[in-house]
Design a protein around this motif. Structure first.
Motif, short mmCIF file in Angstrom:
data_model
loop_
_atom_site.label_atom_id
_atom_site.label_comp_id
_atom_site.label_asym_id
_atom_site.label_seq_id
_atom_site.Cartn_x
_atom_site.Cartn_y
_atom_site.Cartn_z
N VAL A 27 0.78 -1.12 -0.12
CA VAL A 27 0.03 0.05 -0.19
C VAL A 27 1.02 1.23 0.12
N ARG A 28 0.76 2.15 -0.91
CA ARG A 28 1.17 3.38 -1.14
C ARG A 28 0.72 4.40 -0.81
N PRO A 29 0.97 5.79 -0.55
CA PRO A 29 0.16 7.05 -0.81
C PRO A 29 -0.20 7.39 -2.19
N LEU A 30 -1.27 8.34 -1.97
CA LEU A 30 -1.73 8.80 -3.42
C LEU A 30 -0.71 9.37 -4.27
N SER A 31 0.39 10.16 -3.61
CA SER A 31 1.29 10.71 -4.28
C SER A 31 2.20 10.00 -5.08
N GLU A 32 2.32 8.63 -4.96
CA GLU A 32 2.88 7.61 -5.53
C GLU A 32 2.24 6.89 -6.53
N LEU A 33 0.98 7.56 -7.03
CA LEU A 33 0.23 6.65 -7.97
C LEU A 33 0.73 6.93 -9.39
N ARG A 34 0.97 5.67 -10.01
CA ARG A 34 1.30 5.80 -11.46
C ARG A 34 0.09 5.76 -12.35
N GLU A 35 -0.21 6.86 -12.80
CA GLU A 35 -1.55 7.18 -13.45
C GLU A 35 -1.42 6.84 -14.98
N VAL A 36 -2.36 6.09 -15.45
CA VAL A 36 -2.35 5.54 -16.79
C VAL A 36 -3.51 5.95 -17.47
N VAL A 37 -3.33 6.67 -18.57
CA VAL A 37 -4.56 7.19 -19.44
C VAL A 37 -4.95 6.08 -20.32
N SER A 38 -6.47 5.82 -20.19
CA SER A 38 -7.10 4.89 -20.92
C SER A 38 -6.70 5.06 -22.37
N VAL A 39 -6.39 4.07 -23.29
CA VAL A 39 -6.27 3.84 -24.67
C VAL A 39 -7.46 3.92 -25.50
N VAL A 40 -7.89 4.69 -26.34
CA VAL A 40 -8.99 4.53 -27.18
C VAL A 40 -8.80 4.36 -28.57
N GLU A 41 -9.30 3.44 -28.95
CA GLU A 41 -9.21 2.95 -30.55
C GLU A 41 -10.39 3.39 -31.18
N GLU A 42 -9.92 4.33 -32.30
CA GLU A 42 -11.07 5.20 -33.02
C GLU A 42 -11.41 4.28 -34.42
N GLN A 43 -12.71 4.46 -34.80
CA GLN A 43 -13.28 3.87 -35.86
C GLN A 43 -14.36 4.68 -36.51
N THR A 44 -14.58 4.76 -37.64
CA THR A 44 -15.83 5.40 -38.06
C THR A 44 -16.61 4.28 -38.77
N LEU A 45 -17.96 4.20 -38.42
CA LEU A 45 -18.89 3.36 -38.87
C LEU A 45 -20.25 4.04 -39.51
N SER A 46 -20.61 3.36 -40.35
CA SER A 46 -21.70 3.71 -41.25
C SER A 46 -22.98 2.79 -40.75
N VAL A 47 -23.96 3.34 -40.17
CA VAL A 47 -25.18 2.81 -39.55
C VAL A 47 -26.41 3.28 -40.05
N ALA A 48 -27.54 2.43 -39.92
CA ALA A 48 -28.57 2.78 -40.47
C ALA A 48 -29.35 3.74 -39.46
N SER A 49 -28.98 3.32 -38.14
CA SER A 49 -29.56 4.26 -37.29
C SER A 49 -28.87 4.42 -35.99
N MET A 50 -29.05 4.78 -34.66
CA MET A 50 -28.37 5.14 -33.72
C MET A 50 -28.66 4.18 -32.62
N ARG A 51 -29.67 3.31 -33.17
CA ARG A 51 -30.10 2.05 -32.07
C ARG A 51 -29.11 1.44 -31.29
N LEU A 52 -29.12 1.33 -30.00
CA LEU A 52 -28.28 0.60 -29.34
C LEU A 52 -27.57 -0.65 -29.91
N ASP A 53 -28.66 -1.48 -30.26
CA ASP A 53 -28.15 -2.89 -30.66
C ASP A 53 -27.48 -2.97 -31.95
#
Length: 261
Positions: A162-188
């Motif tokens: 267990v370490r203090p917050l000052s020692e946090l090794r912060e990692v930023v989430s990686v987001v993989e972008e893509q462009t889709l062509s969809v018939a509608s914005m329905r969730l499914d």
């Protein structure tokens, strides 16, 4: 506003949390009590702020241990109390190993190991995973237990401290972008394209309650997504609707998606 009127604004599955949050706010405003919660997801934080904003004698502050924290603890207190120096009760659990296979472990492996020890999810904040291991933000009161009991993560022997917050090794989430062509914005429809599953296969987890849109349970496959929504589907992953770019001449919608990897 009555409790019944409050329920109308939220999903039925959220009733239990609405009850607890309402009690926290009422105790702060009417009995001058201060409450520090466990980790809340963004949807729960939104519900808590919504309830607190209806009561002028209560206030809420959040803290998750990092500048971009998704899961955060809250302090609910009477409006006159200063919370500037209030301790959020968060530590860093440093999970390391001499086994080179640790570089192959992911968020789910570490979370599964923690939950497998009987730790409740609301005692765990964000997990920052790197090739060296994981820095998990945790409630202070479980640190000693984890030091004594966490020995493995997905069959890899690990060492924890267990370490203090000052020692946090912060990692930023990686987001993989893509462009889709969809018939509608329905969730499914959008989810089936993002996860590369047939429309039939994507219906089952949605109807089974394993899908959340911006942390709110959604069981309707026809739910209309909008720009900014974050979709999480248990067992498949999650993605964000980054931008709805427009409609083509054929009537299809171009949408830019960010898939968390």
């Amino acid at each position: 506003m009555s409790r019944r009127e409050i329920y109308e604004h939220f999903h039925p599955d959220e009733k239990a949390f609405v009850d607890r949050a309402s009690e926290w706010v009422e105790r702060a405003a009417e009995r001058h009590e201060t409450k520090r919660t466990d980790f809340l997801d963004p949807r729960q934080a939104h519900i808590l702020f919504t309830l607190a904003n209806r009561h002028p004698d209560a206030q809420v502050v959040l803290g998750g241990g990092s500048s971009q924290a998704e899961r955060q603890r809250a302090i609910i207190a009477p409006d006159y109390r200063s919370l500037d120096d209030e301790d959020m009760g968060i530590s860093v659990l440093d999970i390391t190993s001499d086994d080179k296979r640790i570089s192959d472990l992911d968020h789910g492996d570490y979370l599964g190991a923690l939950l497998g020890l009987g730790i409740k999810r609301d005692k765990i904040g964000d997990l920052h995973v790197s090739e060296e291991g994981c820095h998990a933000l945790i409630a202070d009161d479980i640190g000693g237990f984890l030091i004594g009991h966490m020995k493995q993560a997905h069959r890899v022997d690990v060492t924890v401290s267990v370490r203090p917050l000052s020692e946090l090794r912060e990692v930023v989430s990686v987001v993989e972008e893509q462009t889709l062509s969809v018939a509608s914005m329905r969730l499914d429809g959008v989810a089936s394209d993002v996860f590369r599953l047939s429309r039939t296969k994507i219906l089952a987890p949605i109807k089974a309650g394993r899908c959340r849109v911006s942390w709110k349970p959604v069981e309707d496959p026809s739910f209309q997504l909008k720009e900014g929504d974050i979709v999480s589907m248990k067992g498949f992953g999650r993605f964000k609707v980054l931008e709805v770019e427009g409609v083509s001449k054929s009537g299809r919608i171009r949408v830019r998606i960010g898939k968390f990897v």
